[in-house]
Design an enzyme around this catalytic site. Structure first.
Site, PDB file in Angstrom:
ATOM      1  N   CYS A 169       0.801  -1.221   0.000  1.00  0.00           N
ATOM      2  CA  CYS A 169       0.000   0.000   0.000  1.00  0.00           C
ATOM      3  C   CYS A 169       0.835   1.273   0.000  1.00  0.00           C
ATOM      4  CB  CYS A 169      -0.955  -0.012   1.183  1.00  0.00           C
ATOM      5  SG  CYS A 169      -2.142  -1.380   1.100  1.00  0.00           S
ATOM      6  N   HIS A 309      -2.659   8.459   5.916  1.00  0.00           N
ATOM      7  CA  HIS A 309      -3.008   7.162   5.340  1.00  0.00           C
ATOM      8  C   HIS A 309      -4.459   6.857   5.693  1.00  0.00           C
ATOM      9  CE1 HIS A 309      -2.319   3.191   3.680  1.00  0.00           C
ATOM     10  NE2 HIS A 309      -2.804   2.642   4.781  1.00  0.00           N
ATOM     11  N   GLU A 320      -0.915   5.743  13.388  1.00  0.00           N
ATOM     12  CA  GLU A 320      -0.591   6.936  12.605  1.00  0.00           C
ATOM     13  C   GLU A 320      -0.674   8.201  13.463  1.00  0.00           C
ATOM     14  OE1 GLU A 320      -1.726   8.502   8.144  1.00  0.00           O
ATOM     15  OE2 GLU A 320      -3.031   7.077   9.149  1.00  0.00           O
ATOM     16  N   LYS A 341      -9.425   8.587   1.928  1.00  0.00           N
ATOM     17  CA  LYS A 341      -9.990   7.242   1.790  1.00  0.00           C
ATOM     18  C   LYS A 341     -11.435   7.210   2.271  1.00  0.00           C
ATOM     19  CE  LYS A 341      -5.645   4.618   2.201  1.00  0.00           C
ATOM     20  NZ  LYS A 341      -4.703   5.727   2.471  1.00  0.00           N
ATOM     21  N   HIS A 346      -9.839   2.659  -0.459  1.00  0.00           N
ATOM     22  CA  HIS A 346      -8.429   2.303  -0.393  1.00  0.00           C
ATOM     23  C   HIS A 346      -8.065   1.458  -1.608  1.00  0.00           C
ATOM     24  CE1 HIS A 346      -4.538   1.236   0.841  1.00  0.00           C
ATOM     25  NE2 HIS A 346      -4.763   0.716   2.029  1.00  0.00           N
ATOM     26  N   PHE A 405       0.940  -3.322   4.504  1.00  0.00           N
ATOM     27  CA  PHE A 405       1.204  -4.649   5.042  1.00  0.00           C
ATOM     28  C   PHE A 405       2.632  -5.062   4.698  1.00  0.00           C
ATOM     29  CE2 PHE A 405      -3.499  -6.168   4.884  1.00  0.00           C
ATOM     30  CZ  PHE A 405      -3.759  -5.433   6.018  1.00  0.00           C
TER      31      PHE A 405
END
Length: 418
Positions: A169, A309, A320, A341, A346, A405
């Protein structure tokens, strides 16, 4: 550091509308583009919502052979790169093709094409030994993500370095980070860089269902993506592409180009900790942020907006938030933060580039996009997340971040050019 790298062309294909103008209008108005999945029957799945694009490749200039040859992710990249190139004012005939490079980020490559073709060659999953005679002639291109960079290079006439970056990502951030290094070092005159992913397929939905990373709020798709909200319960899968024309500041000024922003700093780290887990203190993301700001020679107090994010998972949003406090100190409480998002979902590897586009446009229009669907903030997420409505303010410096990830953490600093 060599040359300064600037964005002179932007192309975006995202949920809610085709093109950069439609994308920015959606963000500025705080509208959401999430809905029940229509690409296939989602009934068997736990999460049945996504942010889809109403995209007709033929209407955007792709011929029947190109449509047959290219996976949807590659189609999005080619159409979006064409918009970025047109926006930059550059003509292919004015460029030395050997001095033009391409870098494309993608997390899952040609997932839709592979998923569709597996159903064909396995006769709907009934054959243990698939029958290759039923495969499309270009099935190999679906198998190798490098086909994305190849297609963009062919369509734009670029004969310089061509690369695919796949870091989950953070791919969209990391691909642009690679591009600016080539520009700074003088290896190229122009980079066509960005990312594309079209992952809304049964296999992708099943993968995220297995780890319960996506939301199960299927009865209210429009409000299913809720970053930083206390009621959030996972992210909404999306698709899309953003591509940029990046060149040196000197070159852009020499030709009188419109400059959206300078990409002044970039850094990436890996937590080497867990495939999907994050430490709550946000240390690795904070290190990437600090390094990117150091490279940009930017102090925390200079940051006017943080494009988060903000995936909408409890783990990410808290991680975050901690990273912003760790890297920016008290200024983290003063800088507005938002997650787009909440509006466009996403799109995995593509989202980092889509968020770079949002950051550059925030500088262009002095407008901070909102976090849609944020009504009741998580008490552990106690920063200014710009709920529901966009905010007009002077925006010269933007920090945009990504988390993926595998432990990938990337940060980029964009700023206006006087």
């Amino acid at each position: 550091m060599g040359h300064r790298a600037v964005i002179t062309g932007i192309g975006v294909t995202a949920p809610g509308g085709i093109g950069t103008k439609a994308f920015w209008n959606l963000l500025a108005e705080g509208r959401t583009a999430t809905r029940t999945i229509s690409f296939f029957d989602p009934a068997p799945f736990r999460s049945r919502v996504a942010a889809e694009i109403d995209f007709d490749p033929e209407a955007h200039g792709l011929g029947p052979q190109e449509i047959r040859r290219m996976d949807r992710g590659a189609q999005l990249a080619v159409v979006t790169a064409a918009e970025a190139l047109a926006d930059s004012g550059l003509e292919q005939g004015d460029l030395d093709p050997h001095r033009v490079g391409v870098t494309v980020g993608t997390a899952v490559g040609a997932t839709m094409g592979l998923d569709q073709e597996y159903r064909v060659v396995s006769d709907g999953g009934r054959l243990d030994l698939v029958d290759h005679a039923y495969a499309v002639p270009h099935l190999y291109d679906y198998f190798v993500p490098s086909s994305f960079a190849k297609e963009v290079a062919w369509s734009t006439g670029a004969e310089g370095p061509a690369t695919v970056v796949s870091t989950g990502c953070t791919s969209g951030l990391d691909a642009v980070g690679h591009a600016i290094e080539l520009v700074r070092d003088g290896e190229v005159d122009v980079m066509i860089a960005g990312a594309s992913d079209a992952p809304i397929s049964p296999i992708t939905v099943a993968c995220f269902d297995a780890i319960k990373a996506t939301t199960a709020r299927n009865d209210d798709p429009e409000h299913a993506s809720r970053p930083f909200d206390g009621s959030r319960n996972g992210f909404v899968l999306g698709e899309g592409s953003a591509m940029f024309v990046i060149e040196s500041l000197e070159r852009a000024r020499r030709r009188g180009a419109h400059i959206y922003a300078e990409i002044a700093g970039f850094a990436t780290r890996c937590n080497a900790f867990h495939m999907t887990g994050l430490r709550p203190d946000g240390r690795e993301m904070a290190e990437a942020i600090s390094r990117a700001m150091d490279e940009a020679r930017t102090d925390p107090a200079d940051v006017d907006y943080i494009n988060a994010h903000g995936s909408g998972t409890k783990q990410n949003d808290r991680h975050e938030t901690a990273a912003f406090k760790r890297s920016l100190g008290e200024h983290a409480y003063r800088a507005p933060v938002s997650s787009i998002k909440s509006m466009v979902g996403h799109s995995l590897g593509a989202i980092g580039s889509i968020e770079i586009a949002a950051s550059a446009l925030a500088i262009e229009y002095d407008l901070v996009p909102p976090t849609a669907n944020l009504h009741t903030p998580d008490p552990e997420c106690d920063l200014d997340y710009v709920p529901l409505t966009a905010r007009e303010q002077r925006t010269d410096t933007v920090l945009t971040v990504g988390s993926g990830f595998g432990g990938f953490q990337s940060a980029m600093v964009l700023r206006s050019v006087a």
